[in-house]
Design a protein around this motif. Structure first.
Motif, mmCIF file in Angstrom:
data_model
loop_
_atom_site.group_PDB
_atom_site.id
_atom_site.type_symbol
_atom_site.label_atom_id
_atom_site.label_comp_id
_atom_site.label_asym_id
_atom_site.label_seq_id
_atom_site.Cartn_x
_atom_site.Cartn_y
_atom_site.Cartn_z
ATOM 1 N N LEU A 1 5.008 7.550 8.696
ATOM 2 C CA LEU A 1 5.333 6.618 7.659
ATOM 3 C C LEU A 1 4.675 7.016 6.347
ATOM 4 N N VAL A 2 5.510 6.916 5.236
ATOM 5 C CA VAL A 2 5.043 7.475 3.936
ATOM 6 C C VAL A 2 5.323 6.178 2.838
ATOM 7 N N THR A 3 4.126 6.227 2.029
ATOM 8 C CA THR A 3 4.304 5.203 0.849
ATOM 9 C C THR A 3 4.409 6.055 -0.547
ATOM 10 N N GLN A 4 4.848 5.607 -1.593
ATOM 11 C CA GLN A 4 4.904 6.347 -2.751
ATOM 12 C C GLN A 4 4.386 5.622 -4.013
ATOM 13 N N GLY A 5 4.144 6.346 -5.199
ATOM 14 C CA GLY A 5 3.769 5.675 -6.479
ATOM 15 C C GLY A 5 2.398 5.302 -6.442
ATOM 16 N N SER A 6 2.130 3.947 -7.069
ATOM 17 C CA SER A 6 0.842 3.380 -7.329
ATOM 18 C C SER A 6 0.233 3.009 -6.113
ATOM 19 N N VAL A 7 1.150 2.859 -5.254
ATOM 20 C CA VAL A 7 0.316 2.133 -3.860
ATOM 21 C C VAL A 7 -0.444 3.474 -3.209
ATOM 22 N N ALA A 8 0.198 4.636 -3.198
ATOM 23 C CA ALA A 8 -0.136 5.795 -2.829
ATOM 24 C C ALA A 8 -1.537 6.316 -3.385
ATOM 25 N N ALA A 9 -1.210 6.372 -4.867
ATOM 26 C CA ALA A 9 -2.714 6.481 -5.610
ATOM 27 C C ALA A 9 -3.809 5.520 -5.462
ATOM 28 N N GLY A 10 -3.375 4.128 -5.409
ATOM 29 C CA GLY A 10 -4.233 3.165 -5.293
ATOM 30 C C GLY A 10 -5.082 3.117 -3.982
ATOM 31 N N TYR A 11 -4.822 3.787 -3.181
ATOM 32 C CA TYR A 11 -5.507 4.155 -1.827
ATOM 33 C C TYR A 11 -6.627 4.721 -2.176
ATOM 34 N N PHE A 12 -6.956 5.399 -2.897
ATOM 35 C CA PHE A 12 -8.080 6.181 -3.302
ATOM 36 C C PHE A 12 -8.993 5.325 -4.181
ATOM 37 N N THR A 13 -9.850 4.626 -3.703
ATOM 38 C CA THR A 13 -10.693 3.622 -4.826
ATOM 39 C C THR A 13 -12.032 4.463 -5.606
ATOM 40 N N LYS A 14 -12.423 5.584 -4.859
ATOM 41 C CA LYS A 14 -13.562 6.024 -5.621
ATOM 42 C C LYS A 14 -13.373 7.262 -6.663
ATOM 43 N N ILE A 15 -11.966 7.634 -6.504
ATOM 44 C CA ILE A 15 -11.682 8.729 -7.556
ATOM 45 C C ILE A 15 -10.167 8.356 -8.116
ATOM 46 N N LYS A 16 -9.791 8.998 -9.284
ATOM 47 C CA LYS A 16 -8.580 8.506 -9.659
ATOM 48 C C LYS A 16 -7.578 9.930 -9.234
ATOM 49 N N ALA A 17 -6.874 9.599 -8.130
ATOM 50 C CA ALA A 17 -6.177 10.569 -7.355
ATOM 51 C C ALA A 17 -4.643 10.800 -7.949
ATOM 52 N N PRO A 18 -4.507 12.059 -8.190
ATOM 53 C CA PRO A 18 -3.109 12.487 -8.767
ATOM 54 C C PRO A 18 -2.181 12.574 -7.360
ATOM 55 N N VAL A 19 -1.973 11.428 -6.708
ATOM 56 C CA VAL A 19 -1.087 11.438 -5.380
ATOM 57 C C VAL A 19 0.157 10.659 -5.568
ATOM 58 N N ASP A 20 1.126 10.833 -5.547
ATOM 59 C CA ASP A 20 2.250 10.181 -5.686
ATOM 60 C C ASP A 20 3.207 9.761 -4.216
ATOM 61 N N ALA A 21 2.921 10.648 -3.017
ATOM 62 C CA ALA A 21 3.079 10.281 -1.624
ATOM 63 C C ALA A 21 2.212 10.553 -0.784
ATOM 64 N N LEU A 22 1.919 9.423 0.130
ATOM 65 C CA LEU A 22 0.763 9.474 0.983
ATOM 66 C C LEU A 22 1.338 9.000 2.488
ATOM 67 N N ILE A 23 0.760 9.765 3.295
ATOM 68 C CA ILE A 23 1.236 9.513 4.818
ATOM 69 C C ILE A 23 0.522 8.477 5.170
ATOM 70 N N ILE A 24 0.896 7.126 5.699
ATOM 71 C CA ILE A 24 -0.128 6.169 5.792
ATOM 72 C C ILE A 24 -0.046 5.756 7.408
ATOM 73 N N GLY A 25 0.831 6.557 8.134
ATOM 74 C CA GLY A 25 0.831 5.998 9.462
ATOM 75 C C GLY A 25 1.558 7.090 10.511
ATOM 76 N N SER A 26 1.440 7.315 11.514
ATOM 77 C CA SER A 26 2.118 7.917 12.453
ATOM 78 C C SER A 26 2.790 7.247 13.518
ATOM 79 N N ILE A 27 3.981 7.666 13.573
ATOM 80 C CA ILE A 27 4.858 6.568 14.449
ATOM 81 C C ILE A 27 4.755 6.987 15.976
ATOM 82 N N ASP A 28 4.358 6.064 16.703
ATOM 83 C CA ASP A 28 4.115 6.379 18.275
ATOM 84 C C ASP A 28 5.794 6.382 18.648
ATOM 85 N N GLU A 29 6.170 7.363 19.554
ATOM 86 C CA GLU A 29 7.512 7.768 20.236
ATOM 87 C C GLU A 29 7.184 8.020 21.662
#
Length: 83
Positions: free
Chosen positions: A52-80
């Motif tokens: 599962l991937v999130t994008q944009g300000s939500v992805a960058a906002g995950y990092f609270t201690k630094i201002k991260a230049p991240v536009d897409a962040l993997i937030i979960g692994s899907i169990d199969e």
């Protein structure tokens, strides 16, 4: 959120200091359009894994201690079944 599958890795020996630790993975989108994106992976996902991937300000906002230049962040692994 976006559902996708890890299909490769991007190697970067030089990058800006505020890029957080994690692998840069190629994620092929499972929406039928055949598109892909590059996402930062803080989880340690493997090739072929459904994610599962999130994008944009939500992805960058995950990092609270630094201002991260991240536009897409993997937030979960899907169990199969069979994983």
């Amino acid at each position: 959120m976006i559902r996708g599958r890890v299909t490769g890795r991007i190697w970067s020996t030089r990058h800006i200091d505020t890029l957080p630790n994690g692998a840069l993975l190629v994620v092929t989108l499972e929406d039928g359009g055949g598109g892909s994106l590059i996402a930062l992976d803080p989880l340690g996902c493997n090739d072929g894994e459904a994610v599962l991937v999130t994008q944009g300000s939500v992805a960058a906002g995950y990092f609270t201690k630094i201002k991260a230049p991240v536009d897409a962040l993997i937030i979960g692994s899907i169990d199969e079944e069979g994983s």
